[in-house]
Design an enzyme around this catalytic site. Structure first.
Site, PDB file in Angstrom:
ATOM      1  N   LYS A 192       0.841  -1.207   0.000  1.00 15.34           N
ATOM      2  CA  LYS A 192       0.000   0.000   0.000  1.00 15.34           C
ATOM      3  C   LYS A 192       0.874   1.255   0.000  1.00 15.34           C
ATOM      4  CE  LYS A 192      -3.853  -2.059   2.386  1.00 15.34           C
ATOM      5  NZ  LYS A 192      -4.381  -2.446   3.698  1.00 15.34           N
ATOM      6  N   GLN A 196      -5.072  -1.212   9.652  1.00 18.97           N
ATOM      7  CA  GLN A 196      -5.014  -2.552   9.068  1.00 18.97           C
ATOM      8  C   GLN A 196      -5.676  -3.571   9.999  1.00 18.97           C
ATOM      9  OE1 GLN A 196      -3.860  -3.254   5.988  1.00 18.97           O
ATOM     10  NE2 GLN A 196      -4.150  -5.457   6.185  1.00 18.97           N
ATOM     11  N   ASP A 198     -11.525   3.277   3.983  1.00 20.29           N
ATOM     12  CA  ASP A 198     -11.917   1.858   3.935  1.00 20.29           C
ATOM     13  C   ASP A 198     -13.438   1.698   3.859  1.00 20.29           C
ATOM     14  OD1 ASP A 198      -9.959  -0.151   3.929  1.00 20.29           O
ATOM     15  OD2 ASP A 198      -9.485   0.140   6.054  1.00 20.29           O
TER      16      ASP A 198
HETATM   17  N1  GUN Z   1      -7.049  -6.301   5.953  1.00 21.44           N
HETATM   18  C1  GUN Z   1      -7.165  -6.954   4.769  1.00 21.44           C
HETATM   19  N2  GUN Z   1      -7.735  -6.161   3.850  1.00 21.44           N
HETATM   20  C2  GUN Z   1      -7.972  -4.976   4.444  1.00 21.44           C
HETATM   21  C3  GUN Z   1      -8.546  -3.751   3.992  1.00 21.44           C
HETATM   22  O1  GUN Z   1      -8.968  -3.583   2.851  1.00 21.44           O
HETATM   23  N3  GUN Z   1      -8.587  -2.770   4.921  1.00 21.44           N
HETATM   24  C4  GUN Z   1      -8.148  -2.933   6.195  1.00 21.44           C
HETATM   25  N4  GUN Z   1      -8.250  -1.908   7.028  1.00 21.44           N
HETATM   26  N5  GUN Z   1      -7.631  -4.048   6.648  1.00 21.44           N
HETATM   27  C5  GUN Z   1      -7.546  -5.068   5.775  1.00 21.44           C
END
Ligand code: GUN
Length: 297
Positions: free
Chosen positions: A54, A98, A121
């Site tokens: 990311k 996350q 998100d």
């Molecule tokens: N863990 C796995 N995929 C994601 C996501 O898209 N957002 C977040 N915050 N955690 C994740």
């Protein structure tokens, strides 16, 4: 028939390119780049990989990446204090904590503390509510990415039968909402659904998000169905290999004999999630700066 392969990787690359150009345009107008803060608590190896990719994708899209790595034993209070600091930081347009968080932390209250206008998100209840009543907010990245692939392939979804397998807050429920909003007729199926195969057989559109390796075989699918496979499952390693193969929730090779179009795993839905995260961050930056977000992203 052999299904057309829906190339999510290529679609995501094009989306990232457009977002990167628009981010450069934003920087010219706003005098700063869009900013995305990612918070990782603990050392989960898969999360570590996601967070690193990311960060790289954010910088490649002409945005600022702020990474916050906290110890696995961080308290709720300390994490909430960081979220509060990021909520009040004008350089930060989007905040992503996350998941999964270590078990001692209260995921719900952490997500609730994120400013809904920085919740790229789309996990905050305010954004879930906005989606459900048709107000503009942030939509979770994976289902929004699936929707982009579906409309790119099918155009108008009006009147089509869609079956979403899985009812999570992150994928299944928002996916169903997006499909209803696009005038599809939607069924949400799940582990307790009776006669699941025959329910799926009705579908012009199948979105599989159950986390069961290769559960959906060709006998489950209507001829010509469009199949979006959200599953990412690692099979046990073959003898002599150190890692098992990655597969989706759909048995790709046999499903390809029946489906009209299908996303592969890897290279289908997966790459869309980060591309949409960047898109959501770009939109957040425009809203936070009082600018109009560019169309068509
Ligand atoms: N863990 C796995 N995929 C994601 C996501 O898209 N957002 C977040 N915050 N955690 C994740």
């Amino acid at each position: 028939m052999t299904a057309q392969r829906i190339d999510g990787k290529a679609f995501a690359a094009r989306l990232r390119e457009r977002v990167g150009e628009a981010a450069a345009g934003f920087a010219t107008k706003a005098g700063r780049r869009p900013g995305l803060a990612v918070v990782l608590v603990g050392e989960d190896p898969a999360s570590n990989v996601y967070v690193r990719s990311k960060g790289k994708a954010t910088v490649a899209a002409n945005m600022e990446s702020f990474e916050h790595r906290l110890a696995a034993d961080t308290s709720d209070a300390d994490l909430l204090a960081l979220v509060d600091q990021l909520n009040n930081d004008d350089a930060v347009d989007g905040i992503l904590v996350q998941l999964p968080l270590p078990g001692h932390l209260d995921e719900q209250s952490i997500i609730a503390a994120i400013s809904p206008d920085k919740d790229v998100d789309g996990f905050h209840v305010i954004n879930a509510g906005r989606l459900s009543v048709g107000q503009s907010g942030f939509v979770p990245c994976t289902p929004l990415g699936c929707m982009m692939l579906l409309t790119d392939r099918l155009g108008d979804l009006s009147g089509l039968e869609a079956v979403v397998i899985g009812r999570s807050n992150i994928v299944g429920k928002p996916m169903a909402q997006l499909l209803v909003d696009a005038n599809a007729t939607v069924t949400i199926a799940h582990s307790r659904t009776k006669g699941l195969a025959s329910v799926v057989k009705r579908a012009d559109i199948v979105v599989a998000a159950v986390g069961r390796p290769e559960m959906i075989g060709k006998d489950w699918l209507k001829d010509g169905a469009t199949v979006i496979d959200v599953g990412i499952n690692r099979l046990p390693p073959e003898p002599g290999a150190d890692k098992g193969k990655l597969v989706g929730d759909v048995a790709f090779a046999e499903a390809s004999e029946v489906a009209g179009a299908i996303t592969p795993v890897p290279g289908g839905v997966g790459p869309m999630t980060i591309a949409v995260l960047l898109r959501n961050t770009l939109v957040a930056a425009h809203r936070n700066a009082g600018l109009t977000a560019p169309e068509g992203l």
